[in-house]
Scaffold this motif. Structure first.
Motif, short mmCIF file in Angstrom:
data_model
loop_
_atom_site.label_atom_id
_atom_site.label_comp_id
_atom_site.label_asym_id
_atom_site.label_seq_id
_atom_site.Cartn_x
_atom_site.Cartn_y
_atom_site.Cartn_z
N PRO A 12 0.69 -1.18 -0.04
CA PRO A 12 -0.08 0.18 -0.05
C PRO A 12 0.93 1.39 0.06
N ALA A 13 0.43 2.29 -0.96
CA ALA A 13 1.53 3.37 -0.95
C ALA A 13 0.72 4.62 -1.07
N TYR A 14 0.86 5.73 -0.11
CA TYR A 14 0.14 7.03 -0.06
C TYR A 14 1.33 7.93 -0.05
N ASN A 15 1.42 8.94 -1.02
CA ASN A 15 2.57 9.81 -1.13
C ASN A 15 3.95 9.25 -0.72
N GLU A 16 4.18 8.01 -1.48
CA GLU A 16 5.45 7.47 -1.15
C GLU A 16 6.35 7.81 -2.40
N GLY A 17 6.32 8.87 -3.21
CA GLY A 17 7.14 9.06 -4.08
C GLY A 17 8.63 9.18 -3.80
N ASN A 44 -1.86 2.12 -5.02
CA ASN A 44 -1.96 3.59 -4.89
C ASN A 44 -3.17 4.34 -4.09
N ASP A 45 -2.83 4.64 -3.00
CA ASP A 45 -4.34 5.03 -2.38
C ASP A 45 -4.19 6.56 -2.33
N GLY A 46 -4.71 6.99 -3.54
CA GLY A 46 -4.98 8.28 -3.94
C GLY A 46 -3.83 9.17 -3.54
N ARG A 72 -9.33 7.79 -4.92
CA ARG A 72 -9.21 8.82 -3.73
C ARG A 72 -8.35 7.91 -2.72
N ASN A 73 -7.84 8.83 -1.64
CA ASN A 73 -7.45 8.12 -0.26
C ASN A 73 -8.33 7.38 0.15
N PHE A 74 -8.41 6.10 0.60
CA PHE A 74 -9.30 5.51 1.32
C PHE A 74 -8.70 4.75 2.42
N ILE A 78 -7.97 -0.15 3.87
CA ILE A 78 -8.60 -0.35 2.68
C ILE A 78 -7.88 -0.76 1.58
N ALA A 79 -6.58 -0.30 1.49
CA ALA A 79 -5.66 -0.41 0.29
C ALA A 79 -4.99 -2.03 0.58
N ILE A 80 -4.92 -2.41 1.74
CA ILE A 80 -4.58 -3.75 2.16
C ILE A 80 -5.47 -4.82 1.41
N ILE A 95 3.31 -5.67 3.02
CA ILE A 95 4.40 -5.01 3.38
C ILE A 95 4.12 -3.63 3.32
N ASP A 96 4.75 -2.67 4.01
CA ASP A 96 4.53 -1.24 4.05
C ASP A 96 5.75 -1.02 2.71
N ALA A 97 5.10 0.35 2.30
CA ALA A 97 5.95 0.79 1.14
C ALA A 97 7.20 1.50 1.68
N ASP A 98 7.41 2.05 3.02
CA ASP A 98 8.37 2.87 3.54
C ASP A 98 9.72 2.26 3.99
N LEU A 99 9.65 0.76 3.84
CA LEU A 99 10.84 0.15 4.07
C LEU A 99 11.29 -0.16 5.56
N GLN A 100 10.15 0.48 6.36
CA GLN A 100 10.19 0.13 7.75
C GLN A 100 10.17 -1.55 8.07
N ASP A 101 9.48 -2.05 7.25
CA ASP A 101 9.30 -3.47 7.18
C ASP A 101 10.33 -4.03 6.17
N PHE A 133 7.06 9.27 21.66
CA PHE A 133 5.51 9.32 21.70
C PHE A 133 5.08 8.27 20.90
N LYS A 134 5.57 8.03 19.73
CA LYS A 134 4.94 6.87 18.93
C LYS A 134 5.11 5.51 19.64
N ARG A 135 6.57 5.38 19.99
CA ARG A 135 6.79 3.91 20.73
C ARG A 135 5.84 3.74 22.00
N THR A 199 13.67 -6.21 13.41
CA THR A 199 13.96 -5.04 13.68
C THR A 199 13.16 -4.11 12.85
N ARG A 200 12.05 -3.29 13.33
CA ARG A 200 11.45 -2.36 12.63
C ARG A 200 12.43 -1.15 12.14
N GLU A 201 12.54 -0.97 10.92
CA GLU A 201 13.79 0.24 10.66
C GLU A 201 13.05 1.37 10.75
N1 UDP Z 1 -0.77 4.24 3.78
C1 UDP Z 1 -1.86 4.29 2.80
N2 UDP Z 1 -2.88 5.05 3.15
C2 UDP Z 1 -2.89 6.19 4.17
C3 UDP Z 1 -1.91 5.96 5.06
C4 UDP Z 1 -0.79 5.13 4.87
O1 UDP Z 1 -1.55 3.52 1.95
O2 UDP Z 1 -3.84 6.60 4.18
C5 UDP Z 1 0.61 3.28 3.60
C6 UDP Z 1 1.83 4.08 3.64
O3 UDP Z 1 2.12 4.67 2.24
C7 UDP Z 1 2.80 2.96 4.14
C8 UDP Z 1 1.77 2.40 5.13
O4 UDP Z 1 0.45 2.59 4.68
O5 UDP Z 1 3.23 2.18 3.09
C9 UDP Z 1 2.12 2.55 6.38
O6 UDP Z 1 1.91 4.01 6.75
P1 UDP Z 1 3.21 4.86 7.51
O7 UDP Z 1 4.69 4.32 7.28
O8 UDP Z 1 2.74 6.35 7.11
O9 UDP Z 1 2.64 4.39 8.78
P2 UDP Z 1 3.53 4.32 10.27
O10 UDP Z 1 5.02 3.33 9.87
O11 UDP Z 1 4.47 5.65 10.48
O12 UDP Z 1 2.85 3.79 11.31
#
Ligand code: UDP
Ligand code: MG
Length: 324
Positions: A12-17, A44-46, A72-74, A78-80, A95-101, A133-135, A199-201
């Protein structure tokens, strides 16, 4: 044991250019080593940036890339879901698009799947580069959710990064509820599961798409989709308040009957009223959360709308989904 298998990877990818090129490169690197057919299903989630165009660029030269392009952004969940609807693999990886996974964990997941597990969770043993805070909020969220949901076993510190078997994916496709908390639903459908740790990157580039407001919404969805406990808690608290007011009443009456001096009731009375009003409004809010869900279900709108639906249907029809 398992021959001629095919894999699907849902991204799933949202603004991940800013990261999507690197994600594609790392995923390809890993998937190639498996020597089995696979598809990379980007959703591509909008996005409002170049994400969709970049993915179309991959697809132009690489038949394993598929794009589900939302109108649009759902939302992430929903993207998954859309990915699961279109995935055709025997094993499906989310898998997330941001390489945290890290994609490099995928072969380990596949090993476990080959040993017969139908769900392989990736559990975060460490989280890198995320704020205190997030952790903390994430830590608390998983524990509160667990305390509120007894009947299903939602694993702690586990996001949506996981592998699911075809059977699980099919079961998930039958669930069309609107406010979706996918990781809870995967636990709900059952099947044999195991966990591997990773390990979450740190996010490779760009920033989180889960600001505080969305995180709150997500947590409420998690709780309200799987537990009536907040409603029951309201009832128990109501009983406590009734008991307390009864005691107060007795005390006041005794004072009025047995003392000759006038007792001023106003300050405590007003405080009590405000407290009760606040409490009633909170309960109404909780109730509203559940009523809103019923409302969403009755409207029966589709979960998402695809810009390129016809194209995808044609591709499915012609069987051009997989490649090595
Ligand atoms: N994402 C998405 N739609 C959204 C928000 C996030 O598809 O409305 C995707 C995002 O591109 C990423 C994944 O969901 O691949 C996790 O999002 P993010 O990394 O921003 O969340 P965090 O890791 O900070 O909790
Ligand atoms: Mg992330």
């Amino acid at each position: 044991m398992k021959d001629n298998v095919r894999y699907s990877v849902i991204i799933p990818a949202y603004n991940e250019g800013a990261v999507i090129n690197e994600t594609y490169r790392r995923l390809k690197q890993v998937m190639k080593t498996l020597n089995e057919p696979y598809e990379l299903l980007f959703v591509n989630d909008g996005s409002r940036d170049q994400t969709a165009e970049i993915i179309k660029g991959f697809a132009a030269s690489d038949p394993s890339v598929k794009l589900l392009d939302f109108s649009r952004n759902f939302g992430h969940q929903i993207a998954i879901t859309a990915g699961m609807d279109y995935a055709r693999g025997d094993a499906v990886i989310i898998i997330d698009a941001d390489l945290q996974d890290p994609p490099e964990v995928i072969p380990q997941m596949i090993d476990q799947w080959r040993q017969g597990y139908e769900i392989v969770y990736a559990k975060r043993s460490k989280r890198m580069g995320e704020t205190f805070f997030k952790r903390t909020t994430a830590f608390l969220f998983y524990r509160i959710l667990r305390a509120l949901t007894e009947d299903i076993n939602i694993p702690l510190d586990t996001g949506d990064f996981r592998l699911i078997d075809r059977k699980v994916c099919d079961a998930m496709r039958d669930i069309r509820e609107k406010n979706r908390f996918v990781r809870g639903l995967v636990s709900w459908v059952g099947f044999r599961s195991t966990a591997i740790e990773y390990t979450r990157e740190e996010r490779f580039a760009g920033e989180t798409k889960y600001p505080l407001k969305k995180m709150l919404r997500f947590s409420i969805d998690g709780v309200a989709s799987f537990s009536y406990k907040p409603l029951k808690l309201a009832a128990s608290f109501g009983l406590v308040v009734v008991a307390a007011s009864f005691i107060c009443l007795v005390v006041f009456l005794t004072q009025i009957l047995f003392s000759y001096s006038a007792v001023s009731c106003w300050p405590p009375l007003i405080a009590c009223l405000l407290l009760l009003d606040g409490f009633i409004l909170i309960v109404l809010g909780v109730l509203g959360e559940y009523v809103g869900r019923i409302y969403d279900e009755t409207k029966n709108r589709p979960l998402y709308i695809l810009r390129n639906k016809q194209e995808l249907e044609d591709a499915k029809h012609n069987g051009v989904i997989y490649s090595e």
